[in-house]
Design a protein around this motif. Structure first.
Motif, short mmCIF file in Angstrom:
data_model
loop_
_atom_site.label_atom_id
_atom_site.label_comp_id
_atom_site.label_asym_id
_atom_site.label_seq_id
_atom_site.Cartn_x
_atom_site.Cartn_y
_atom_site.Cartn_z
N ASP A 140 0.83 -1.20 0.00
CA ASP A 140 0.00 0.00 0.00
C ASP A 140 0.87 1.26 0.00
OD1 ASP A 140 -2.70 1.36 0.38
OD2 ASP A 140 -1.64 2.06 2.17
N THR A 141 1.95 1.23 0.78
CA THR A 141 2.84 2.39 0.82
C THR A 141 3.49 2.63 -0.53
OG1 THR A 141 3.32 2.06 3.18
CG2 THR A 141 4.92 3.33 1.92
N VAL A 142 3.96 1.56 -1.17
CA VAL A 142 4.57 1.70 -2.50
C VAL A 142 3.55 2.25 -3.49
CG1 VAL A 142 5.53 0.42 -4.45
CG2 VAL A 142 6.31 -0.08 -2.13
N ARG A 143 2.33 1.76 -3.43
CA ARG A 143 1.29 2.25 -4.34
C ARG A 143 1.05 3.75 -4.14
NH1 ARG A 143 -3.81 3.42 -3.70
NH2 ARG A 143 -3.87 2.55 -1.58
N ARG A 144 1.01 4.18 -2.88
CA ARG A 144 0.80 5.59 -2.59
C ARG A 144 2.00 6.43 -3.03
NH1 ARG A 144 -3.42 6.84 0.86
NH2 ARG A 144 -4.56 5.05 1.72
N LEU A 145 3.20 5.90 -2.87
CA LEU A 145 4.40 6.63 -3.31
C LEU A 145 4.37 6.91 -4.81
CD1 LEU A 145 7.16 4.76 -1.25
CD2 LEU A 145 6.56 7.19 -1.04
N GLU A 146 3.80 5.98 -5.55
CA GLU A 146 3.76 6.13 -7.00
C GLU A 146 2.87 7.29 -7.44
OE1 GLU A 146 2.54 2.26 -8.21
OE2 GLU A 146 4.58 1.42 -8.11
N HIS A 147 2.01 7.78 -6.54
CA HIS A 147 1.14 8.90 -6.86
C HIS A 147 1.73 10.26 -6.48
CE1 HIS A 147 -1.78 5.58 -7.11
NE2 HIS A 147 -2.47 6.38 -7.90
N LEU A 148 2.92 10.24 -5.89
CA LEU A 148 3.57 11.51 -5.55
C LEU A 148 4.27 12.09 -6.77
CD1 LEU A 148 5.31 10.69 -2.12
CD2 LEU A 148 3.02 11.62 -2.52
N THR A 149 4.25 13.42 -6.88
CA THR A 149 5.02 14.09 -7.93
C THR A 149 6.50 14.03 -7.57
OG1 THR A 149 4.96 16.26 -6.87
CG2 THR A 149 3.09 15.68 -8.32
N GLN A 150 7.35 14.37 -8.53
CA GLN A 150 8.78 14.37 -8.27
C GLN A 150 9.13 15.33 -7.14
OE1 GLN A 150 11.07 12.27 -9.45
NE2 GLN A 150 12.54 13.25 -8.06
N ARG A 185 0.29 17.86 0.93
CA ARG A 185 -0.12 16.93 -0.12
C ARG A 185 0.49 15.55 0.09
NH1 ARG A 185 0.56 21.10 -5.27
NH2 ARG A 185 -1.42 22.22 -4.96
N VAL A 186 1.74 15.51 0.54
CA VAL A 186 2.40 14.24 0.83
C VAL A 186 1.63 13.49 1.92
CG1 VAL A 186 4.44 13.18 1.88
CG2 VAL A 186 4.71 14.92 0.09
N MET A 187 1.29 14.20 2.99
CA MET A 187 0.55 13.57 4.08
C MET A 187 -0.79 13.02 3.60
SD MET A 187 2.46 13.97 6.90
CE MET A 187 1.46 14.09 8.38
N GLU A 188 -1.48 13.80 2.77
CA GLU A 188 -2.79 13.39 2.26
C GLU A 188 -2.66 12.16 1.37
OE1 GLU A 188 -6.53 15.14 -0.40
OE2 GLU A 188 -4.78 16.39 0.01
N LYS A 189 -1.71 12.21 0.43
CA LYS A 189 -1.55 11.10 -0.52
C LYS A 189 -1.07 9.82 0.16
CE LYS A 189 -0.74 13.82 -4.72
NZ LYS A 189 0.21 14.09 -5.84
N MET A 190 -0.27 9.97 1.22
CA MET A 190 0.23 8.80 1.94
C MET A 190 -0.78 8.28 2.95
SD MET A 190 3.04 8.17 0.46
CE MET A 190 3.57 6.84 1.52
N GLY A 191 -1.88 9.02 3.17
CA GLY A 191 -2.92 8.55 4.06
C GLY A 191 -2.53 8.52 5.52
N VAL A 192 -1.71 9.51 5.94
CA VAL A 192 -1.25 9.55 7.34
C VAL A 192 -1.65 10.87 7.97
CG1 VAL A 192 0.67 7.98 6.91
CG2 VAL A 192 1.02 10.45 6.64
N ASN A 193 -1.63 10.89 9.30
CA ASN A 193 -2.06 12.08 10.03
C ASN A 193 -0.95 12.72 10.84
OD1 ASN A 193 -4.88 11.88 9.28
ND2 ASN A 193 -4.97 10.10 10.64
#
Length: 212
Positions: A140-150, A185-193
């Motif tokens: 799940d973490t890898v999948r979320r990382l793939e949605h981050l911009t450079q 945005r990183v926090m939101e995309k990674m699903g963490v608080n």
């Protein structure tokens, strides 16, 4: 051989050429509400293993043809992550100890008590569940990382090594306000608080997948 395992539940896979032992293990395990599948040889087990199998393996050290130790090594080569408990005779203890050094969970000597076997079985099943949860979290973490911009990846890489917003801004040549936007945005995309939760998730994966 008993009914074939499914991917939806943990199965105790008993691999032993002794039919009487397979029967007694089946009776004992099913009597304690476990699912069990038995195999009379290493080859029989190798014919059915797959990456989706869950549970554990109870494996006799000495068997005709491929031995239990040879099967254990073959499972490792095939990437099988099921925890393994070895059944040994008294003279096989050194071999079982060698298997422990290679990653087996434990071994149990014949004759063994029902309580001791059930204790090892539950230990293995708990370990397998934990390992499976960890792999799912990593995926799940890898999948979320793939949605981050450079740029978000760059900010993330600096966050996890402890850089403050001002330091990140200086390193990347951007404003603190922009860092704050990327950070959110990183926090939101990674699903963490929280920062602690972010670091806990990210440090479990290959660093190259974070920073690439």
């Amino acid at each position: 051989m008993s009914a074939q395992p499914t991917a939806s539940e943990q199965i105790i896979h008993v691999v032993d050429d002794d039919e009487a032992l397979r029967d007694s293990m089946t009776w004992m395990l099913e009597g304690n509400n476990y699912k069990v599948a038995t195999y009379d040889s290493a080859d029989a087990f190798l014919r059915v293993i797959s990456p989706v199998m869950v549970g554990c393996v109870v494996l006799d050290v000495r068997m005709p043809g491929m031995s239990g130790l040879e099967l254990f090594e073959e499972l490792g080569r095939r990437g099988c992550t099921l925890p393994v408990v070895f059944i040994t005779g008294h003279g096989d203890v050194p071999m079982a100890v060698s298997a422990l050094k290679k990653g087996a969970v434990d071994f149990i000597e014949k004759p063994f008590s029902e309580a001791d076997m059930l204790r090892l079985i539950e230990q293995c099943l708990m370990l397998e569940r934990g390992n499976r949860d960890k792999r799912l979290q990593e995926a799940d973490t890898v999948r979320r990382l793939e949605h981050l911009t450079q740029r978000e990846r760059e900010v993330l890489g600096l966050i996890i090594i402890g850089k403050l917003n001002k330091q990140i801004a200086d390193v990347l040549g951007i404003s603190i306000k922009t860092v704050e936007v990327h950070r959110a945005r990183v926090m939101e995309k990674m699903g963490v608080n929280s920062l602690a939760e972010l670091v806990q998730h990210v440090v479990t994966v290959d660093p190259d997948k974070v920073l690439r």
